[in-house]
Motif scaffolding. Structure first.
Motif, PDB file in Angstrom:
ATOM      1  N   UNK A 307       0.848  -1.188   0.000  1.00  0.00           N
ATOM      2  CA  UNK A 307       0.000   0.000   0.000  1.00  0.00           C
ATOM      3  C   UNK A 307       0.888   1.244   0.000  1.00  0.00           C
ATOM      4  N   UNK A 308       0.521   2.206  -0.854  1.00  0.00           N
ATOM      5  CA  UNK A 308       1.202   3.501  -0.865  1.00  0.00           C
ATOM      6  C   UNK A 308       0.153   4.573  -0.598  1.00  0.00           C
ATOM      7  N   UNK A 309       0.350   5.358   0.467  1.00  0.00           N
ATOM      8  CA  UNK A 309      -0.595   6.399   0.860  1.00  0.00           C
ATOM      9  C   UNK A 309      -0.029   7.767   0.465  1.00  0.00           C
ATOM     10  N   UNK A 310      -0.883   8.600  -0.132  1.00  0.00           N
ATOM     11  CA  UNK A 310      -0.459   9.920  -0.600  1.00  0.00           C
ATOM     12  C   UNK A 310      -1.338  10.995   0.032  1.00  0.00           C
ATOM     13  N   UNK A 311      -0.705  12.019   0.580  1.00  0.00           N
ATOM     14  CA  UNK A 311      -1.480  13.126   1.145  1.00  0.00           C
ATOM     15  C   UNK A 311      -0.574  14.314   1.401  1.00  0.00           C
ATOM     16  N   UNK A 312      -1.126  15.502   1.237  1.00  0.00           N
ATOM     17  CA  UNK A 312      -0.396  16.718   1.580  1.00  0.00           C
ATOM     18  C   UNK A 312      -0.612  17.122   3.020  1.00  0.00           C
ATOM     19  N   UNK A 313      -1.640  16.542   3.667  1.00  0.00           N
ATOM     20  CA  UNK A 313      -1.948  16.900   5.064  1.00  0.00           C
ATOM     21  C   UNK A 313      -2.362  15.651   5.853  1.00  0.00           C
ATOM     22  N   UNK A 314      -1.465  14.698   6.043  1.00  0.00           N
ATOM     23  CA  UNK A 314      -1.838  13.444   6.725  1.00  0.00           C
ATOM     24  C   UNK A 314      -1.610  13.502   8.232  1.00  0.00           C
ATOM     25  N   UNK A 315      -1.824  14.674   8.838  1.00  0.00           N
ATOM     26  CA  UNK A 315      -1.423  14.869  10.223  1.00  0.00           C
ATOM     27  C   UNK A 315      -2.046  13.846  11.177  1.00  0.00           C
ATOM     28  N   UNK A 316      -3.334  13.595  11.001  1.00  0.00           N
ATOM     29  CA  UNK A 316      -4.003  12.698  11.947  1.00  0.00           C
ATOM     30  C   UNK A 316      -3.509  11.264  11.805  1.00  0.00           C
ATOM     31  N   UNK A 317      -3.206  10.865  10.572  1.00  0.00           N
ATOM     32  CA  UNK A 317      -2.690   9.506  10.364  1.00  0.00           C
ATOM     33  C   UNK A 317      -1.326   9.345  11.035  1.00  0.00           C
ATOM     34  N   UNK A 318      -0.516  10.400  10.997  1.00  0.00           N
ATOM     35  CA  UNK A 318       0.812  10.334  11.605  1.00  0.00           C
ATOM     36  C   UNK A 318       0.700  10.389  13.129  1.00  0.00           C
ATOM     37  N   UNK A 319      -0.129  11.319  13.630  1.00  0.00           N
ATOM     38  CA  UNK A 319      -0.256  11.485  15.073  1.00  0.00           C
ATOM     39  C   UNK A 319      -0.864  10.256  15.745  1.00  0.00           C
ATOM     40  N   UNK A 320      -1.659   9.497  15.000  1.00  0.00           N
ATOM     41  CA  UNK A 320      -2.276   8.302  15.572  1.00  0.00           C
ATOM     42  C   UNK A 320      -1.303   7.131  15.653  1.00  0.00           C
ATOM     43  N   UNK A 321      -0.120   7.276  15.069  1.00  0.00           N
ATOM     44  CA  UNK A 321       0.862   6.198  15.084  1.00  0.00           C
ATOM     45  C   UNK A 321       0.666   5.187  13.983  1.00  0.00           C
ATOM     46  N   UNK A 322      -0.189   5.511  13.004  1.00  0.00           N
ATOM     47  CA  UNK A 322      -0.452   4.583  11.907  1.00  0.00           C
ATOM     48  C   UNK A 322       0.808   4.331  11.088  1.00  0.00           C
ATOM     49  N   UNK A 323       1.675   5.347  11.025  1.00  0.00           N
ATOM     50  CA  UNK A 323       2.939   5.215  10.303  1.00  0.00           C
ATOM     51  C   UNK A 323       4.074   5.633  11.229  1.00  0.00           C
ATOM     52  N   UNK A 324       5.164   4.900  11.197  1.00  0.00           N
ATOM     53  CA  UNK A 324       6.333   5.281  11.970  1.00  0.00           C
ATOM     54  C   UNK A 324       7.306   6.005  11.055  1.00  0.00           C
ATOM     55  N   UNK A 325       8.353   6.553  11.640  1.00  0.00           N
ATOM     56  CA  UNK A 325       9.249   7.441  10.898  1.00  0.00           C
ATOM     57  C   UNK A 325       9.834   6.795   9.651  1.00  0.00           C
ATOM     58  N   UNK A 326      10.209   5.511   9.747  1.00  0.00           N
ATOM     59  CA  UNK A 326      10.849   4.853   8.600  1.00  0.00           C
ATOM     60  C   UNK A 326       9.856   4.542   7.478  1.00  0.00           C
ATOM     61  N   UNK A 327       8.553   4.762   7.735  1.00  0.00           N
ATOM     62  CA  UNK A 327       7.520   4.512   6.723  1.00  0.00           C
ATOM     63  C   UNK A 327       6.985   5.818   6.127  1.00  0.00           C
ATOM     64  N   UNK A 328       7.708   6.910   6.319  1.00  0.00           N
ATOM     65  CA  UNK A 328       7.219   8.218   5.861  1.00  0.00           C
ATOM     66  C   UNK A 328       8.307   8.947   5.088  1.00  0.00           C
ATOM     67  N   UNK A 329       7.919   9.511   3.963  1.00  0.00           N
ATOM     68  CA  UNK A 329       8.776  10.471   3.253  1.00  0.00           C
ATOM     69  C   UNK A 329       8.103  11.828   3.335  1.00  0.00           C
ATOM     70  N   UNK A 330       8.853  12.837   3.822  1.00  0.00           N
ATOM     71  CA  UNK A 330       8.293  14.181   4.008  1.00  0.00           C
ATOM     72  C   UNK A 330       8.855  15.157   2.989  1.00  0.00           C
ATOM     73  N   UNK A 331       7.993  15.979   2.453  1.00  0.00           N
ATOM     74  CA  UNK A 331       8.422  17.088   1.588  1.00  0.00           C
ATOM     75  C   UNK A 331       7.417  18.221   1.755  1.00  0.00           C
ATOM     76  N   UNK A 332       7.841  19.294   2.391  1.00  0.00           N
ATOM     77  CA  UNK A 332       6.932  20.381   2.731  1.00  0.00           C
ATOM     78  C   UNK A 332       7.092  21.563   1.779  1.00  0.00           C
ATOM     79  N   UNK A 333       6.186  22.509   1.899  1.00  0.00           N
ATOM     80  CA  UNK A 333       6.279  23.746   1.119  1.00  0.00           C
ATOM     81  C   UNK A 333       7.586  24.473   1.420  1.00  0.00           C
ATOM     82  N   UNK A 334       7.977  24.501   2.685  1.00  0.00           N
ATOM     83  CA  UNK A 334       9.237  25.155   3.062  1.00  0.00           C
ATOM     84  C   UNK A 334      10.423  24.454   2.428  1.00  0.00           C
TER      85      UNK A 334
END
Length: 831
Positions: A307-334
């Motif tokens: 499964x590959x999940x795509x979102x520009x604002x997945x805050x709740x999924x991250x805060x709930x612990x659904x994904x850990x750090x090694x399962x996330x790639x981050x790229x922000x506007x900044x």
């Protein structure tokens, strides 16, 4: 012999025909139809009423037999389907934007049973961060799969405009995937997924299937393919609670990867419901929301390798612990804008990604008085833009006030709307007034509270008094009438005409087109509704950050592109709400930094915020953003209220009253800096009289007389400003006095004159009697003094509460010369 044995072949001639109407509106458009009779007979049914003699209403452009050499035949809907697959625009019904030779080519392909793809003319490459996303994701999938029995999942927490579709396809090539299922909560994103796959040379041979295009039965299964579907459709149930018959095939395929696009809707049920309901209750089915809420990888009735999940604002999924750090790639506007700024050398791949600028405006009480305060201590946008009626019969409840707001956008009646804006204060930068913005805001997106309010806005913009906006094509993309997904997107694009560079449009929506879509010509967003979360706010706001370029005509650099949009704009008329969401968004965006001010500072470094507080417009810093978020104002803006020229009156009439009162003059001259006050006031009044006299008389030498008047005015303004600034310095001592006194329930005026006159004298240098005399003359404006005192006490209360100190629990709160209840004090702000 019985003639029934030998029935005659019916006189039919299956034909595909194309015609156009002979009016300018139909230029470049062809209607594609089918008939078994003669085309002339069919056309008589289209146009039963004859026009004037020798005046034709239409022209038949094409007649082609629809028979195949194997005896089968095809009909017009087969051609329509092929046209859509080829990428030709359907402008409504059976009408298409296409040339006659192109139409012949499509009909030939349908007749011969050949397939074709969109023209593959894109050859752009991966940017560095996209390569890094592929590297990290592929490494995780490969390592995880070789070590674990559980199906791996990965999240791309990437800002809008990252290029998730293209990068996903390149990941598929890296992973040798051949069967990809894309599920989304927003069907409008289909356009992006299809275009990237079918127009880029890297994906030649890949097939795209969806509900409105090729089906699974249509394609060659030996070739790689992507299936695009809505989450609700593929995982929704039939009436018996089982899999929908038309989707059974998808449950038999072992997918290499299931991609969940716009995943924040699934992890964020209440906001998804809010956006659906703002569109139309008919668009929302509770079982769809239940599917969103109950999504579980382990229980989904589809089989996949990952499964590959795509979102520009997945805050709740991250805060709930659904994904850990090694399962996330981050790229922000900044991250993006910093990469753009720090790129070394030529061919900057980020150059075309525009910088966003937020512009907030504190609206005056003359506009906001009709609403109660909303949840953000600001006037309620949803109430302000509320409406009655349905669709074309919709009208704003507060149409007069909304009209004032439209006037404000134009900069008309500005001094009347902000009736306290005096003494030459310049206007802020207004969207449809400032020439710099007028040149770039040809196409804007207005986000409103409901379908009815969208139609109400269209009706108001088209009224005679709003002649300025009648240069713009006003499009309502809201409600069931416009359809969902790609249909809604086509409507918005169609309204911009054949050449968006030479057209103007305003798109009105309340939920559609707020996520996952690309409309390049949009350059400004008007946030005209309350939102409950930063997810909704910024998913919508980033719609305007799509890059827009054209190929250069420079023969020396044929591959160079001309950037048409270097900056884009978000306009917000509820500053407290906007800045609170900025704080929330930027703090949740950066997981590696703990200091809120550093987080906000990093974000607004690349997204500057210009704030108009009712008197001046300026860029604000991170500390001020945090002050707004916590207290509803910033410390520096609070100070500016007491430094404002609006607090004091130095017009001729007030100065005459002052000069005529010797006691008042003596009182002011006790204060440092007012020693020559009498002489200065006399000069101002004398010069005023001289200027008036000069203007009334008919000068013999107009040029010299005008120069003389100009010089007198310049000297007069200089003297007036000097007195004004001295009075402002006195006003800045008042918050010092308020800080030192503990009286809260009494008005400041009473505290000064009755309770602590000695303290006031020590702080300001004035006796109470002298101060009362200056007030009576009108040197200080009590209504604005009330507002400044109110803001100070709100700010002080918030800081005291924050530190746990709650001494001031009072039933009433005193302002300058007014007392309000504690409920009023907490519930609203005096303008």
């Amino acid at each position: 012999m019985n003639k029934k044995f030998f029935p005659q072949k019916p006189d039919v001639n299956p034909t595909i025909y194309g015609y156009t109407e002979l009016s300018s509106e139909y230029k470049g458009l062809i209607k594609v139809g089918y008939t078994e009779r003669s085309v002339s007979e069919r056309m008589k049914e289209h146009y039963p009423t004859k026009g004037p003699e020798n005046v034709e209403k239409y022209e038949v452009l094409l007649e082609e037999p629809s028979m195949r050499n194997d005896g089968t035949h095809f009909k017009d809907y087969d051609v329509h389907k092929a046209l859509i697959q080829r990428g030709f625009e359907n402008v409504g019904g059976e009408w298409y934007k296409i040339g006659i030779d192109e139409l012949k080519s499509v009909i030939l392909s349908v007749r011969e049973g050949t397939t074709f793809e969109l023209t593959r003319n894109n050859d752009f490459k991966l940017r560095p961060e996209q390569k890094e996303a592929i590297r990290k994701t592929s490494a995780y999938f490969k390592n995880y799969r070789s070590q674990e029995s559980k199906i791996p999942h990965f999240l791309w927490n990437c800002k809008m405009r990252f290029g998730k579709t293209f990068t996903t396809y390149k990941l598929a090539q890296e992973m040798s995937w051949r069967k990809i299922l894309v599920l989304t909560f927003k069907p409008a994103v289909e356009n992006s997924w299809k275009n990237d796959l079918c127009s880029h040379i890297d994906f030649k041979g890949w097939k795209f299937i969806s509900r409105v295009g090729n089906t699974y039965e249509d394609i060659d299964k030996s070739k790689p393919f992507v299936c695009f579907a809505s989450f609700q459709d593929f995982l929704g149930k039939n009436e018996m609670g089982g899999i929908k018959l038309k989707n059974e095939w998808a449950h038999l395929v072992n997918w290499d990867c299931i991609v969940l696009d716009e995943y924040h809707y699934g992890a964020w049920r209440e906001t998804a419901k809010e956006l659906f309901e703002s569109e139309d209750l008919g668009d929302l089915k509770e079982d769809n929301l239940n599917e969103m809420k109950n999504w579980n990888e382990n229980e989904v009735p589809l089989t996949t390798e990952g499964f590959l999940y795509l979102s520009g604002t997945p805050f709740r999924a991250i805060e709930s612990g659904e994904f850990i750090e090694e399962q996330i790639f981050n790229w922000t506007y900044s991250d993006e804008q910093e990469a753009k700024e720090n790129w070394k050398g030529d061919n900057n791949p980020y150059e075309s990604l525009p910088r966003m600028v937020m512009m907030t405006y504190q609206l005056p009480e003359s506009i906001t008085h009709i609403t109660d305060k909303g949840e953000f201590d600001e006037f309620d946008l949803n109430v302000f833009f509320s409406s009655t009626g349905e669709y074309e019969n919709s009208r704003f409840k507060y149409e007069n006030e909304v009209q004032k707001w439209l006037n404000l956008l134009r900069g008309t009646e500005f001094e009347t709307i902000y009736d306290n804006l005096k003494l030459g204060r310049s206007k802020p930068v207004l969207p449809f007034s400032d020439t710099r913005l007028l040149k770039v805001l040809n196409h804007t997106f207005w986000f409103l509270p409901s379908v009815s309010s969208c139609y109400a806005m269209k009706n108001l913009l088209e009224q005679p008094q709003n002649v300025f906006f009648q240069d713009y094509k006003i499009m309502v993309v809201a409600g069931k009438k416009v359809g969902v997904g790609v249909k809604a997107l086509e409507l918005a694009r169609k309204g911009m005409g054949y050449n968006p560079l030479n057209s103007k449009s305003i798109t009105l929506s309340c939920g559609k087109l707020t996520t996952g879509v690309t409309v390049k010509p949009w350059n400004g967003l008007f946030m005209l509704r309350n939102t409950k979360s930063p997810e909704t706010y910024f998913q919508t706001a980033f719609r305007v950050q799509s890059p827009w370029t054209v190929s250069s005509s420079n023969n020396d650099s044929p591959n160079q592109e001309e950037i048409l949009k270097k900056e884009c704009y978000v306009f917000d008329f509820s500053p407290n709400r906007a800045l609170k969401l900025i704080t929330d968004y930027s703090c949740r965006l950066n997981f590696n930094e703990s200091n809120p001010e550093s987080k906000v500072n990093e974000f607004i470094k690349f997204l500057p915020i210009l704030c108009f507080d009712g008197s001046s417009m300026r860029k604000i810093n991170s500390q001020e953003v945090l002050d707004f978020a916590a207290l509803g104002t910033s410390g520096s803006q609070l100070a500016k209220k007491f430094e404002s020229a609006r607090l004091v009156h130095v017009d001729d009439e007030t100065l005459k009253k002052l000069m005529a009162n010797q006691q008042a003059m003596n009182a002011l001259m006790k204060i440092e800096g007012f020693r020559n006050l009498n002489t200065d006031i006399e000069k101002i009044i004398n010069k005023s009289q001289k200027i008036k006299k000069a203007k009334r008389e008919s000068p013999d030498d107009p040029k010299n007389k005008k120069k003389e008047i100009s010089q007198e005015q310049k000297e007069q303004r200089s003297l007036r400003k000097k007195i004004q600034e001295k009075l402002q310095k006195f006003a800045t001592r008042i918050p010092v006095f308020m800080y030192l006194t503990d009286y809260r329930e009494r008005t400041l005026k009473d505290v000064i004159t009755q309770l602590e006159p000695d303290l006031f004298k020590r702080v300001t240098g004035l006796y109470v009697d002298d101060f009362e005399l200056l007030i009576s003359i009108g040197l200080f404006k009590s209504s604005l003094m009330n507002s400044a005192v109110f803001s100070f006490k709100r700010y002080e209360d918030a800081s005291l509460s924050y530190s746990g100190f709650t001494k001031h629990e009072a039933s009433e709160v005193g302002l300058y010369d007014t007392v309000i209840s504690s409920e009023e004090f907490k519930g609203k702000e005096i303008k």
